[in-house]
Motif scaffolding. Structure first.
Motif, PDB file in Angstrom:
ATOM      1  N   ALA A   1       5.942  43.271  -9.688  1.00  0.00           N
ATOM      2  CA  ALA A   1       5.577  42.570 -10.853  1.00  0.00           C
ATOM      3  C   ALA A   1       6.400  41.095 -11.112  1.00  0.00           C
ATOM      4  O   ALA A   1       5.505  40.258 -11.585  1.00  0.00           O
ATOM      5  N   VAL A   2       7.466  41.029 -10.866  1.00  0.00           N
ATOM      6  CA  VAL A   2       8.191  39.799 -11.174  1.00  0.00           C
ATOM      7  C   VAL A   2       8.260  38.871 -10.243  1.00  0.00           C
ATOM      8  O   VAL A   2       8.839  37.661 -10.271  1.00  0.00           O
ATOM      9  N   ALA A   3       7.828  39.363  -9.114  1.00  0.00           N
ATOM     10  CA  ALA A   3       8.015  38.317  -7.888  1.00  0.00           C
ATOM     11  C   ALA A   3       7.645  36.984  -8.035  1.00  0.00           C
ATOM     12  O   ALA A   3       8.122  36.242  -7.954  1.00  0.00           O
ATOM     13  N   PRO A   4       6.481  36.754  -8.655  1.00  0.00           N
ATOM     14  CA  PRO A   4       5.907  35.455  -8.974  1.00  0.00           C
ATOM     15  C   PRO A   4       6.637  34.634 -10.012  1.00  0.00           C
ATOM     16  O   PRO A   4       6.757  33.219  -9.999  1.00  0.00           O
ATOM     17  N   TYR A   5       7.342  35.270 -10.731  1.00  0.00           N
ATOM     18  CA  TYR A   5       8.370  34.616 -11.908  1.00  0.00           C
ATOM     19  C   TYR A   5       9.959  34.665 -11.585  1.00  0.00           C
ATOM     20  O   TYR A   5      10.599  34.664 -12.388  1.00  0.00           O
ATOM     21  N   GLN A   6      10.363  35.098 -10.345  1.00  0.00           N
ATOM     22  CA  GLN A   6      11.812  35.165 -10.099  1.00  0.00           C
ATOM     23  C   GLN A   6      12.494  33.931 -10.592  1.00  0.00           C
ATOM     24  O   GLN A   6      13.711  34.038 -11.304  1.00  0.00           O
ATOM     25  N   ALA A   7      12.334  32.777 -10.326  1.00  0.00           N
ATOM     26  CA  ALA A   7      12.957  31.681 -10.626  1.00  0.00           C
ATOM     27  C   ALA A   7      13.116  31.669 -12.185  1.00  0.00           C
ATOM     28  O   ALA A   7      14.026  31.367 -12.644  1.00  0.00           O
TER      29      ALA A   7
ATOM     30  N   ILE B   1      20.200  39.142   5.125  1.00  0.00           N
ATOM     31  CA  ILE B   1      19.173  40.191   5.955  1.00  0.00           C
ATOM     32  C   ILE B   1      18.561  39.261   6.998  1.00  0.00           C
ATOM     33  O   ILE B   1      17.864  39.763   7.991  1.00  0.00           O
ATOM     34  N   GLY B   2      18.899  37.864   6.871  1.00  0.00           N
ATOM     35  CA  GLY B   2      18.089  37.159   7.801  1.00  0.00           C
ATOM     36  C   GLY B   2      16.435  36.844   7.630  1.00  0.00           C
ATOM     37  O   GLY B   2      15.901  36.359   8.604  1.00  0.00           O
ATOM     38  N   VAL B   3      16.091  37.044   6.523  1.00  0.00           N
ATOM     39  CA  VAL B   3      14.767  36.961   6.396  1.00  0.00           C
ATOM     40  C   VAL B   3      14.343  36.874   4.959  1.00  0.00           C
ATOM     41  O   VAL B   3      15.117  37.239   3.974  1.00  0.00           O
ATOM     42  N   ASP B   4      13.379  35.572   4.443  1.00  0.00           N
ATOM     43  CA  ASP B   4      13.129  35.319   3.080  1.00  0.00           C
ATOM     44  C   ASP B   4      12.680  36.438   2.236  1.00  0.00           C
ATOM     45  O   ASP B   4      11.654  36.773   2.743  1.00  0.00           O
ATOM     46  N   VAL B   5      13.185  36.960   1.411  1.00  0.00           N
ATOM     47  CA  VAL B   5      13.013  38.306   0.460  1.00  0.00           C
ATOM     48  C   VAL B   5      11.606  37.933   0.005  1.00  0.00           C
ATOM     49  O   VAL B   5      10.894  39.026  -0.266  1.00  0.00           O
ATOM     50  N   SER B   6      11.132  36.677  -0.123  1.00  0.00           N
ATOM     51  CA  SER B   6       9.958  36.488  -0.997  1.00  0.00           C
ATOM     52  C   SER B   6       8.559  36.541   0.109  1.00  0.00           C
ATOM     53  O   SER B   6       7.553  36.478  -0.310  1.00  0.00           O
ATOM     54  N   SER B   7       8.979  36.609   1.444  1.00  0.00           N
ATOM     55  CA  SER B   7       7.912  36.772   2.379  1.00  0.00           C
ATOM     56  C   SER B   7       7.571  38.068   2.554  1.00  0.00           C
ATOM     57  O   SER B   7       8.128  39.168   2.260  1.00  0.00           O
ATOM     58  N   PRO B   8       6.056  38.192   3.170  1.00  0.00           N
ATOM     59  CA  PRO B   8       5.913  39.548   3.445  1.00  0.00           C
ATOM     60  C   PRO B   8       6.628  40.447   4.240  1.00  0.00           C
ATOM     61  O   PRO B   8       7.075  41.569   3.944  1.00  0.00           O
ATOM     62  N   GLU B   9       7.548  39.920   5.301  1.00  0.00           N
ATOM     63  CA  GLU B   9       8.308  40.723   6.115  1.00  0.00           C
ATOM     64  C   GLU B   9       9.604  40.939   5.248  1.00  0.00           C
ATOM     65  O   GLU B   9      10.183  42.195   5.384  1.00  0.00           O
ATOM     66  N   GLY B  10       9.973  40.125   4.565  1.00  0.00           N
ATOM     67  CA  GLY B  10      11.217  40.363   3.721  1.00  0.00           C
ATOM     68  C   GLY B  10      10.821  41.438   2.556  1.00  0.00           C
ATOM     69  O   GLY B  10      11.647  42.414   2.424  1.00  0.00           O
TER      70      GLY B  10
ATOM     71  N   MET C   1      19.220  46.462 -11.343  1.00  0.00           N
ATOM     72  CA  MET C   1      19.025  46.605  -9.841  1.00  0.00           C
ATOM     73  C   MET C   1      17.652  45.903  -9.416  1.00  0.00           C
ATOM     74  O   MET C   1      17.636  45.376  -8.426  1.00  0.00           O
ATOM     75  N   ALA C   2      16.660  46.211 -10.147  1.00  0.00           N
ATOM     76  CA  ALA C   2      15.314  45.722  -9.822  1.00  0.00           C
ATOM     77  C   ALA C   2      15.263  44.272  -9.808  1.00  0.00           C
ATOM     78  O   ALA C   2      14.496  43.515  -9.143  1.00  0.00           O
ATOM     79  N   LEU C   3      15.816  43.770 -10.899  1.00  0.00           N
ATOM     80  CA  LEU C   3      15.951  42.258 -11.175  1.00  0.00           C
ATOM     81  C   LEU C   3      16.823  41.659 -10.230  1.00  0.00           C
ATOM     82  O   LEU C   3      16.858  40.331  -9.742  1.00  0.00           O
TER      83      LEU C   3
END
Length: 218
Positions: free
Chosen positions: A95-101, A167-176, A152-154
């Motif tokens: 839910a917060v993914a688009p508002y992380q910043a 982890i070597g991958v952008d966590v905001s990407s589908p793979e991340g 933890m969730a935030l």
């Protein structure tokens, strides 16, 4: 006497709110300006003041909107996949993914009190539900554990750059996102401590607290 807002006014209000989420997240509350937010939203500064009154009122509206988003995610996850105590973590992160910043800035600036407290409140029922499947009694109050789960969730969103680097991958990407989901599920399904180990550590902690000056009777 108040009159109902026209549809275009409601659309403008949403544009202003979304622009504010963007500006507060990018610049922080102090550096963000109503004029800059208005330009991004494609409206006049006067219309921003008409809808929200002030920059503080606009920030409060952003928090109220995010709380609503959390409520909706919470209700949707209740009728979705049954993944036990992990449900609030996955729901909140998605839910917060688009508002992380915005959330990261707000937490750093100390202005996300209502949002964090609401997330804790919404998580408590999930913790209590998970307790029903435990073979041992909880060692901490449900609200304490709900606050930790919320943090933890935030946390991944707030530490996005560092987690992505690790982890070597952008966590905001589908793979991340897939990697994070698999990691969370694996951690929650395989506790780092067994019940017996936990009891030994708790006993040692209790002995240490009793031996400390704070634990001595006066």
């Amino acid at each position: 006497m108040t009159t109902a807002a026209a549809p275009e006014d409601l659309t403008a209000r949403a544009r202003i709110r979304d622009a504010a989420l963007q500006h507060f997240g990018r610049f922080g509350y102090e550096r963000a300006t109503l004029r800059g937010i208005a330009e991004t939203a494609g409206v006049s500064p006067g219309l921003v003041r008409h809808h929200f009154g002030s920059k503080q009122g606009l920030r409060e509206a952003c928090d109220e909107y995010l709380i609503k988003v959390m409520h909706q995610a919470n209700e949707q996850i209740r009728t979705g996949l049954d993944v036990g105590a992990l449900r609030p973590v996955l729901a909140t992160r998605a839910a917060v993914a688009p508002y992380q910043a915005y959330i990261a800035r707000a937490l750093a600036e100390g202005s996300a009190t209502a949002l964090f407290d609401e997330l804790v409140r919404a998580t408590v029922p999930w913790v209590l539900e998970a307790d029903k499947g435990r073979s041992d009694p909880p060692e901490a109050d449900a609200k304490v554990r709900a606050a930790i789960v919320t943090a933890m969730a935030l946390g991944v969103g707030i530490l996005r750059e560092h987690v992505s680097r690790a982890i070597g991958v952008d966590v905001s990407s589908p793979e991340g996102d897939r990697l994070l989901s698999r990691g969370l599920i694996d951690l929650y399904s395989h506790p780092l401590l067994g019940v017996e180990d936990a009891q030994r550590i708790l006993s040692a902690l209790g002995e240490a607290e009793s031996a400390s000056p704070q634990g001595e009777s006066r």
